[in-house]
Motif scaffolding. Structure first.
Motif: not given
Length: 281
Positions: A133-134, A149-151, A157-159
């Motif tokens: 998780l990030i 950044a979240c988008f 594929g990085r949650l």
């Protein structure tokens, strides 16, 4: 020597909002009339800036220089010397203001990307690739960068997740483990709430990456990795005006490096774009 010059320029701009009145008078002249400072004696600078010679010596020490001569050498070799004089009437012309804005933003982007440490960036890319998780956190004017950044990270594929509520964000951090990553974005690197969040993350053995303007800030010191985001906001004399350009640039660069590391990630982006295409005209 080149790295010393970059560090010098970054220290000046990243501390614009923290200098004392006397220090700010010195910085005003460094930014608005660098050629004068380069050619002046310490007494001439003190007279024109209306400060004491001791104030100049203390200023040099504060920004980690050996003395006034060291300041003049770095100033002569730095991008500050390319800055045109910014007398008050420069704001009367929209063309000049836009030209200055273009120059400042271009310098921010260039300085941010040139400041990337290749070894550190490889470690950051691997860290993000391996993360379960990030959590990405920012405050105030920086929060849109966290959303961006979240988008981007979710597209490949990085949650990744964030929260506009500080209380919710802290609850999220408490649930992270050593398989996760926290990314904090702060211009000053001095946000009390972000510092507290990072301290909790570190207690849980979570790796932390920071994006700050100041490599000596509390957040930078607490983090495992600090990416320096350059600030060159001098369009209104030397007063500090917040800019998100360098932070967005750093996130964009990390995003592109992740794709370069694994070109197949472009398929994930395409799939996401197709799914949201129905919202477009």
């Amino acid at each position: 020597m080149e790295s010393d010059i970059k560090e010098f320029v970054n220290r000046i701009y990243s501390n614009l909002g923290h200098f004392s009145k006397s220090e700010k008078k010195i910085v005003d002249l460094m930014i608005n009339d660098p050629q004068f400072v380069i050619n002046a004696t310490i007494s001439q600078l003190a007279h024109r800036a209306n400060v004491s010679e001791a104030s100049i010596s203390r200023f040099c020490k504060r920004i980690d220089l050996n003395g006034f001569h060291h300041l003049k050498v770095l100033l002569a070799q730095s991008s500050l010397t390319s800055v045109e004089s910014q007398d008050g009437d420069s704001l009367d012309s929209q063309d000049k203001t836009l030209d200055r804005l273009m120059n400042d933003k271009g310098n921010e982007i260039r300085a941010t990307l040139e400041g990337f440490d290749k070894t550190m960036m490889k470690s950051i890319i691997q860290l993000i690739k391996d993360a379960r998780l990030i959590q990405i956190m920012a405050e105030g004017n920086t929060f849109p960068v966290a959303l961006d950044a979240c988008f981007k990270f979710n597209q490949i594929g990085r949650l990744a997740f964030t929260a506009s509520s500080w209380e919710v964000a802290m609850g999220q951090t408490l649930n992270l483990t050593d398989s996760d990553v926290v990314i904090v974005i702060s211009n000053s690197g001095e946000s009390r709430q972000l510092i507290q969040l990072v301290e909790i993350a570190k207690k849980n053995h979570v790796k932390v990456m920071a994006l700050t303007n100041n490599n000596s800030s509390p957040l930078a010191a607490l983090s495992d990795y600090n990416v320096v985001t350059a600030s060159r906001g001098t369009i209104f004399m030397s007063e500090y005006f917040f800019s998100r350009v360098s932070a967005v640039t750093a996130i964009e660069a990390i995003f592109m490096l992740l794709i370069a590391d694994n070109p197949r990630l472009k398929d994930k982006i395409q799939r996401h774009e197709l799914l949201i295409a129905s919202k477009k005209i």
